[in-house]
Design an enzyme around this catalytic site. Structure first.
Site, PDB file in Angstrom:
ATOM      1  N   ASN A   8      77.130  49.319  -5.210  1.00 15.01           N
ATOM      2  CA  ASN A   8      77.061  51.014  -5.174  1.00 15.01           C
ATOM      3  C   ASN A   8      76.306  51.034  -6.695  1.00 15.01           C
ATOM      4  OD1 ASN A   8      77.122  53.588  -5.263  1.00 15.01           O
ATOM      5  ND2 ASN A   8      79.313  53.697  -5.374  1.00 15.01           N
ATOM      6  N   LYS A  10      75.225  53.989  -7.505  1.00 13.09           N
ATOM      7  CA  LYS A  10      75.494  55.295  -7.934  1.00 13.09           C
ATOM      8  C   LYS A  10      73.959  55.895  -8.623  1.00 13.09           C
ATOM      9  CE  LYS A  10      80.191  53.880  -8.907  1.00 13.09           C
ATOM     10  NZ  LYS A  10      81.390  54.066  -9.571  1.00 13.09           N
ATOM     11  N   HIS A  90      83.058  58.508  -1.093  1.00 10.43           N
ATOM     12  CA  HIS A  90      83.559  57.783  -2.515  1.00 10.43           C
ATOM     13  C   HIS A  90      84.253  58.919  -3.072  1.00 10.43           C
ATOM     14  CE1 HIS A  90      83.031  56.142  -6.538  1.00 10.43           C
ATOM     15  NE2 HIS A  90      82.680  55.189  -5.947  1.00 10.43           N
ATOM     16  N   GLU A  92      84.228  59.805  -6.422  1.00  7.27           N
ATOM     17  CA  GLU A  92      83.350  60.548  -7.090  1.00  7.27           C
ATOM     18  C   GLU A  92      82.980  61.759  -6.185  1.00  7.27           C
ATOM     19  OE1 GLU A  92      80.525  57.545  -8.516  1.00  7.27           O
ATOM     20  OE2 GLU A  92      82.140  56.829  -9.719  1.00  7.27           O
ATOM     21  N   GLU A 160      89.662  51.828  -2.831  1.00  7.55           N
ATOM     22  CA  GLU A 160      89.323  51.933  -4.311  1.00  7.55           C
ATOM     23  C   GLU A 160      90.273  52.957  -5.094  1.00  7.55           C
ATOM     24  OE1 GLU A 160      84.873  50.921  -4.860  1.00  7.55           O
ATOM     25  OE2 GLU A 160      85.079  53.126  -4.381  1.00  7.55           O
ATOM     26  N   GLY A 166      85.472  51.961 -12.995  1.00  9.93           N
ATOM     27  CA  GLY A 166      84.825  51.968 -13.813  1.00  9.93           C
ATOM     28  C   GLY A 166      85.812  51.871 -15.234  1.00  9.93           C
ATOM     29  N   SER A 205      86.643  48.121 -10.738  1.00 11.65           N
ATOM     30  CA  SER A 205      86.488  47.160 -11.880  1.00 11.65           C
ATOM     31  C   SER A 205      86.369  45.875 -11.144  1.00 11.65           C
ATOM     32  CB  SER A 205      87.614  47.305 -12.615  1.00 11.65           C
ATOM     33  OG  SER A 205      87.415  48.550 -13.324  1.00 11.65           O
ATOM     34  N   GLY A 227      79.387  49.084 -11.183  1.00 23.72           N
ATOM     35  CA  GLY A 227      78.861  48.723 -12.615  1.00 23.72           C
ATOM     36  C   GLY A 227      78.373  47.203 -12.383  1.00 23.72           C
TER      37      GLY A 227
HETATM   38  P1  PGA Z   1      83.256  49.868 -10.644  1.00 23.89           P
HETATM   39  O1  PGA Z   1      82.916  50.947  -9.361  1.00 23.89           O
HETATM   40  O2  PGA Z   1      82.830  48.387  -9.881  1.00 23.89           O
HETATM   41  O3  PGA Z   1      82.162  50.117 -11.677  1.00 23.89           O
HETATM   42  O4  PGA Z   1      84.589  50.102 -10.939  1.00 23.89           O
HETATM   43  C1  PGA Z   1      83.178  50.790  -8.325  1.00 23.89           C
HETATM   44  C2  PGA Z   1      82.871  51.807  -7.223  1.00 23.89           C
HETATM   45  O5  PGA Z   1      82.839  53.184  -7.802  1.00 23.89           O
HETATM   46  O6  PGA Z   1      82.652  51.673  -6.036  1.00 23.89           O
END
Ligand code: PGA
Length: 245
Positions: A8, A10, A90, A92, A160, A166, A205, A227
């Site tokens: 992803n 983002k 998601h 977010e 998640e 993150g 992560s 990330g």
């Molecule tokens: P991250 O994000 O791997 O940067 O922790 C995961 C996600 O938001 O799907």
């Protein structure tokens, strides 16, 4: 069971970053893992036209197929660009765009109607985890975000934990295991035997250094990666760990 490594991006990436997808495809020419990159919507068309075996997905869509929704993108438009998956709900978007379980359910339905596969995200906040509510929240989100027909077409669930996204922090392996086992049982209870085929991804992560132990867990069928999916070098390590699992 299908194994999926989903990236992803983002709100990251312009056309110069498409070379990362080409690089990734070159590293994994014949993989038994479905390698999926979800770039920003602006790159979907160009990313889908790249040669190689990388599947392309979107990060969101609207609940309607068309209409007076300035700035929005429908599942139909995403399908036309050649994408195959859409990330839905998601954390977010749940936090910043007011997406409730009911909205997530409607989006997943419209995605399936277009012949695309939704990746429905669920996960508890740090406060909910500290209050011992993890399983209750997962149950509520799973039930509320999936329609009664959800398992009749391809669908993917991504667990998640919000506090792991993150941050570099991940739950213990036994905690991930416990939630994934619960998800599998809950899906089977609701949808029957067909639910054994629903891929369950872990997200939050995931990196090359922790991927192998996560993928060794029962009921973990892949990962949703933020990330560490931006660079082919990093994401390739995660894909490799899933190929070896
Ligand atoms: P991250 O994000 O791997 O940067 O922790 C995961 C996600 O938001 O799907």
């Amino acid at each position: 069971m299908r194994k999926i490594a989903a990236g992803n991006w983002k709100m990251n990436g312009t056309s110069s970053n498409l070379s990362e997808i080409t690089l990734l495809a070159d590293r994994h020419p014949k993989s038994d893992v479905e390698i999926l990159i979800c770039p920003p919507a602006t790159l979907l068309g160009n990313a889908s036209r790249l040669p190689g075996s990388i599947t392309i997905g979107a990060q969101n869509c609207h609940t309607s197929q068309s209409g007076a929704h300035t700035g929005e993108i429908s599942a139909q438009m995403i399908a036309e660009l050649g994408a195959k998956y859409v990330i839905i709900g998601h954390s977010e978007r749940r936090a910043n765009n007011g997406e409730t379980d009911n909205i997530v359910k409607k989006k997943a339905m419209v995605v399936q109607k277009e012949g695309l596969t939704p990746i429905v995200c669920i996960g508890e906040s740090l406060k909910q985890r500290e209050n011992g509510q993890t399983i209750a929240i997962i149950k509520e989100q799973l039930n509320g975000s999936l329609s009664s027909d959800a398992a009749k077409s391809p669908i993917v669930i991504a667990y998640e934990p919000v506090w792991a996204i993150g941050t570099g922090h991940i739950p213990s392996m036994s905690e991930i295991s416990k939630v994934h086992e619960f998800c599998r049982k809950q899906l089977q209870k609701r949808f029957g035997d067909i639910a054994v085929r629903i891929p369950l991804l872990y997200g939050g992560s995931v990196k090359g250094s922790n991927a192998a132990e996560i993928f060794a867990l029962k009921n973990v069928n892949g990962a949703l990666v933020g990330g560490a999916s931006l660079k082919a070098d990093d994401f390739s390590q995660i894909v490799k760990a899933l190929e070896d699992a």
